[in-house]
Write a protein that holds these residues in place. Structure first.
Motif, mmCIF file in Angstrom:
data_model
loop_
_atom_site.group_PDB
_atom_site.id
_atom_site.type_symbol
_atom_site.label_atom_id
_atom_site.label_comp_id
_atom_site.label_asym_id
_atom_site.label_seq_id
_atom_site.Cartn_x
_atom_site.Cartn_y
_atom_site.Cartn_z
ATOM 1 N N UNK A 45 0.811 -1.205 0.000
ATOM 2 C CA UNK A 45 0.000 0.000 0.000
ATOM 3 C C UNK A 45 0.848 1.261 0.000
ATOM 4 N N UNK A 46 1.894 1.250 0.794
ATOM 5 C CA UNK A 46 2.812 2.394 0.888
ATOM 6 C C UNK A 46 3.448 2.660 -0.467
ATOM 7 N N UNK A 47 3.945 1.625 -1.105
ATOM 8 C CA UNK A 47 4.628 1.783 -2.388
ATOM 9 C C UNK A 47 3.700 2.395 -3.435
ATOM 10 N N UNK A 48 2.469 1.907 -3.497
ATOM 11 C CA UNK A 48 1.517 2.440 -4.478
ATOM 12 C C UNK A 48 1.149 3.885 -4.145
ATOM 13 N N UNK A 49 0.805 4.135 -2.895
ATOM 14 C CA UNK A 49 0.371 5.466 -2.483
ATOM 15 C C UNK A 49 1.495 6.495 -2.611
ATOM 16 N N UNK A 50 2.657 6.197 -2.030
ATOM 17 C CA UNK A 50 3.756 7.157 -2.081
ATOM 18 C C UNK A 50 4.306 7.327 -3.494
ATOM 19 N N UNK A 51 4.200 6.290 -4.302
ATOM 20 C CA UNK A 51 4.587 6.432 -5.711
ATOM 21 C C UNK A 51 3.738 7.481 -6.404
ATOM 22 N N UNK A 52 2.449 7.466 -6.147
ATOM 23 C CA UNK A 52 1.549 8.479 -6.726
ATOM 24 C C UNK A 52 1.834 9.868 -6.166
ATOM 25 N N UNK A 53 2.057 9.952 -4.860
ATOM 26 C CA UNK A 53 2.338 11.248 -4.242
ATOM 27 C C UNK A 53 3.622 11.833 -4.811
ATOM 28 N N UNK A 54 4.606 11.004 -5.059
ATOM 29 C CA UNK A 54 5.897 11.491 -5.564
ATOM 30 C C UNK A 54 5.872 11.822 -7.048
ATOM 31 N N UNK A 55 5.030 11.141 -7.827
ATOM 32 C CA UNK A 55 5.133 11.320 -9.286
ATOM 33 C C UNK A 55 3.826 11.635 -10.004
ATOM 34 N N UNK A 56 2.698 11.546 -9.329
ATOM 35 C CA UNK A 56 1.436 11.664 -10.043
ATOM 36 C C UNK A 56 0.641 12.936 -9.815
ATOM 37 N N UNK A 57 1.179 13.863 -9.058
ATOM 38 C CA UNK A 57 0.413 15.046 -8.704
ATOM 39 C C UNK A 57 0.610 16.197 -9.692
ATOM 40 N N UNK A 58 -0.385 17.068 -9.741
ATOM 41 C CA UNK A 58 -0.285 18.302 -10.521
ATOM 42 C C UNK A 58 0.540 19.353 -9.778
ATOM 43 N N UNK A 59 0.554 19.299 -8.449
ATOM 44 C CA UNK A 59 1.289 20.245 -7.616
ATOM 45 C C UNK A 59 2.746 20.303 -8.061
ATOM 46 N N UNK A 60 3.329 21.486 -8.066
ATOM 47 C CA UNK A 60 4.716 21.620 -8.515
ATOM 48 C C UNK A 60 5.652 20.787 -7.642
ATOM 49 N N UNK A 61 6.635 20.141 -8.270
ATOM 50 C CA UNK A 61 7.604 19.358 -7.496
ATOM 51 C C UNK A 61 8.324 20.204 -6.445
ATOM 52 N N UNK A 62 8.568 21.468 -6.739
ATOM 53 C CA UNK A 62 9.262 22.329 -5.777
ATOM 54 C C UNK A 62 8.427 22.528 -4.515
ATOM 55 N N UNK A 63 7.138 22.826 -4.671
ATOM 56 C CA UNK A 63 6.275 22.990 -3.491
ATOM 57 C C UNK A 63 6.108 21.673 -2.745
ATOM 58 N N UNK A 64 5.986 20.589 -3.493
ATOM 59 C CA UNK A 64 5.850 19.263 -2.879
ATOM 60 C C UNK A 64 7.074 18.957 -2.018
ATOM 61 N N UNK A 65 8.259 19.139 -2.571
ATOM 62 C CA UNK A 65 9.494 18.825 -1.843
ATOM 63 C C UNK A 65 9.729 19.811 -0.703
ATOM 64 N N UNK A 66 9.354 21.071 -0.888
ATOM 65 C CA UNK A 66 9.462 22.054 0.187
ATOM 66 C C UNK A 66 8.636 21.600 1.383
#
Length: 177
Positions: A45-66
């Motif tokens: 579950x973690x792998x699927x969910x966090x995979x989407x959070x890390x690569x599937x969002x519209x939110x800018x990678x900079x804001x996500x990582x911040x």
């Protein structure tokens, strides 16, 4: 020292799950993965969910990582910060911003190295992490700063998710590689 032993770095079973995690990680199992693999359902579950959070969002990678980095600092999750600070820089952040994030007093007082959208994201992250409840003023600022409701939901979701991650890492004593 981890509070529960890691699974071996050369773990091969359950094959489909281990292969999926290795694929997402570029071939290796991180200490986090090796801890998660103590429970195959949780790791799956973690792998699927966090995979989407890390690569599937519209939110800018900079804001996500911040947001991920600020959560890590606030929660004392060195492992999380070590993994996400370089990603923040790759997404357009600066080394000076990373240094500022590491000074806990900066998170409460000096936002001068961050633009207005980043400052708003930091404020939301602080409120969600320290107080859980978000003030109406902060939420209104987030809505005004981001272009649509999807990105608002995604930023809130990233902050919530990485609070979960940091708490898992810290509680189990997961060490940086």
């Amino acid at each position: 020292m981890p509070r529960i032993p890691y699974q071996p770095a050369d773990l091969a079973e359950p094959k489909e799950l281990v292969d999926a995690i290795r694929k997402r990680r570029g071939g290796n199992l991180l200490n986090l993965d090796r801890m998660l693999l103590q429970s195959a359902p949780f790791a799956r579950g973690w792998n699927a969910f966090l995979g989407e959070v890390r690569t599937g969002l519209e939110l800018s990678p900079k804001l996500r990582e911040l947001a991920m980095c600020v959560v890590a600092v606030l929660n004392g999750a060195a492992y999380e910060f070590q993994h996400h600070a370089p990603e923040f820089i790759k997404a357009g952040g600066t080394a000076q911003q990373v240094e500022a994030m590491q000074r806990s007093d900066t998170l409460g007082h000096d936002f001068s190295l961050f633009d207005s959208i980043e400052r708003t994201a930091i404020l939301l992250t602080i409120e969600m992490t320290r107080k859980i409840e978000v003030s109406d003023a902060t939420f209104a600022a987030v809505r005004a700063a981001l272009p649509n409701e999807q990105q608002v939901v995604e930023l809130v979701g990233v902050i919530a998710t990485y609070n979960m991650v940091s708490r898992f890492l810290v509680a189990l004593g997961v060490e940086p590689e």
